[in-house]
Design an enzyme around this catalytic site. Structure first.
Site, PDB file in Angstrom:
ATOM      1  CG  PHE A  24      15.319  -1.669  46.511  1.00  0.00           C
ATOM      2  CD1 PHE A  24      15.230  -1.928  47.873  1.00  0.00           C
ATOM      3  CD2 PHE A  24      14.180  -1.234  45.849  1.00  0.00           C
ATOM      4  CE1 PHE A  24      14.041  -1.758  48.559  1.00  0.00           C
ATOM      5  CE2 PHE A  24      12.978  -1.049  46.529  1.00  0.00           C
ATOM      6  CZ  PHE A  24      12.915  -1.312  47.887  1.00  0.00           C
ATOM      7  CB  SER A  28       8.737 -10.591  40.074  1.00  0.00           C
ATOM      8  OG  SER A  28       9.703  -9.981  39.248  1.00  0.00           O
ATOM      9  CD  GLU A  99      12.322  -8.525  35.711  1.00  0.00           C
ATOM     10  OE1 GLU A  99      11.351  -8.108  35.047  1.00  0.00           O
ATOM     11  OE2 GLU A  99      12.219  -9.407  36.582  1.00  0.00           O
TER      12      GLU A  99
HETATM   13  C1  BEZ Z   1      11.818  -5.784  41.148  1.00  0.00           C
HETATM   14  O1  BEZ Z   1      11.202  -6.649  41.739  1.00  0.00           O
HETATM   15  O2  BEZ Z   1      12.567  -5.013  41.741  1.00  0.00           O
HETATM   16  C2  BEZ Z   1      11.706  -5.638  39.705  1.00  0.00           C
HETATM   17  C3  BEZ Z   1      10.504  -5.346  39.189  1.00  0.00           C
HETATM   18  C4  BEZ Z   1      10.382  -5.226  37.819  1.00  0.00           C
HETATM   19  C5  BEZ Z   1      11.467  -5.398  37.010  1.00  0.00           C
HETATM   20  C6  BEZ Z   1      12.675  -5.664  37.553  1.00  0.00           C
HETATM   21  C7  BEZ Z   1      12.809  -5.796  38.910  1.00  0.00           C
END
Ligand code: BEZ
Length: 192
Positions: A24, A28, A99
């Site tokens: 999910f 970003s 991330e």
């Molecule tokens: C995301 O878009 O789900 C997400 C946001 C920040 C870090 C990793 C993924």
């Protein structure tokens, strides 16, 4: 300041025998899809809200002038809309590095737009990570975002692309849209 989560994430889920899993995305991952996927479906998760409460020292800011990016905050009854991707577990090798600044993978149930459900993973930066910044007034968050740039580009670009993607998804996110309004009016009226 960084809290490298790569090794921690590698030990969190066992993908043995798993050929695909739902991921999910609420930040970003909605608009920066630099990974292969088998299927993509708009979805939401319950009891979480998107917040610009995570510092970014490595992507959208620097250690001296960190930017702000989104994480999820527990909020009973809330619904966070985003995009779900069905991916091979190999994709996490790439995303864990992308991330790495404080985000851990958590199991979650997601609801697709047709009302069906899927089990999968979501990256969340919890408040105990070193880069967590927490609450600030919307105008202050917008000012911080306006002044931050990092190796992945301007923090303002991150905010504006996310806001556009959320509108296209039909997502309600008063927090993101309020910060976007502050940023746009500061850019249009720089003396304010
Ligand atoms: C995301 O878009 O789900 C997400 C946001 C920040 C870090 C990793 C993924």
């Amino acid at each position: 300041m960084s809290f490298n989560t790569i090794e921690h994430n590698r030990t969190r889920q066992n993908f043995d025998g798993v050929s695909s899993i739902w991921l999910f995305g609420y930040g970003s991952l909605i608009y920066k899809v630099d990974f292969p996927f088998l299927e993509k479906r708009p979805a939401s998760i319950r009891d979480w809200e998107r917040r610009f409460w995570q510092g970014s020292h490595d992507h959208r800011g620097t250690p001296g002038a960190p930017g702000r990016v989104v994480t999820l905050i527990e909020s009973p009854g809330a619904r966070c809309k985003g995009m779900a991707y069905r991916v091979s577990p190999k994709v996490f090798e790439h995303l864990d590095v992308r991330e790495k600044n404080g985000y851990l993978r958590f199991a979650t149930t997601m609801t697709f737009d047709d009302g069906s459900h899927g089990e999968g993973l979501v990256y969340i930066a919890t408040e105990d990570n070193d880069a967590f910044l927490g609450h600030a007034p919307d105008a202050d968050i917008a000012r911080q975002i306006a002044g931050a740039t990092g190796p992945s580009g301007a923090n303002s670009e991150y905010l504006l692309r996310l806001a556009d993607s959320l509108r296209k998804l039909g997502a309600e996110c008063p927090h993101t849209f309020a910060i976007e309004d502050h940023l746009r009016s500061a850019t249009e009226n720089p003396s304010r």
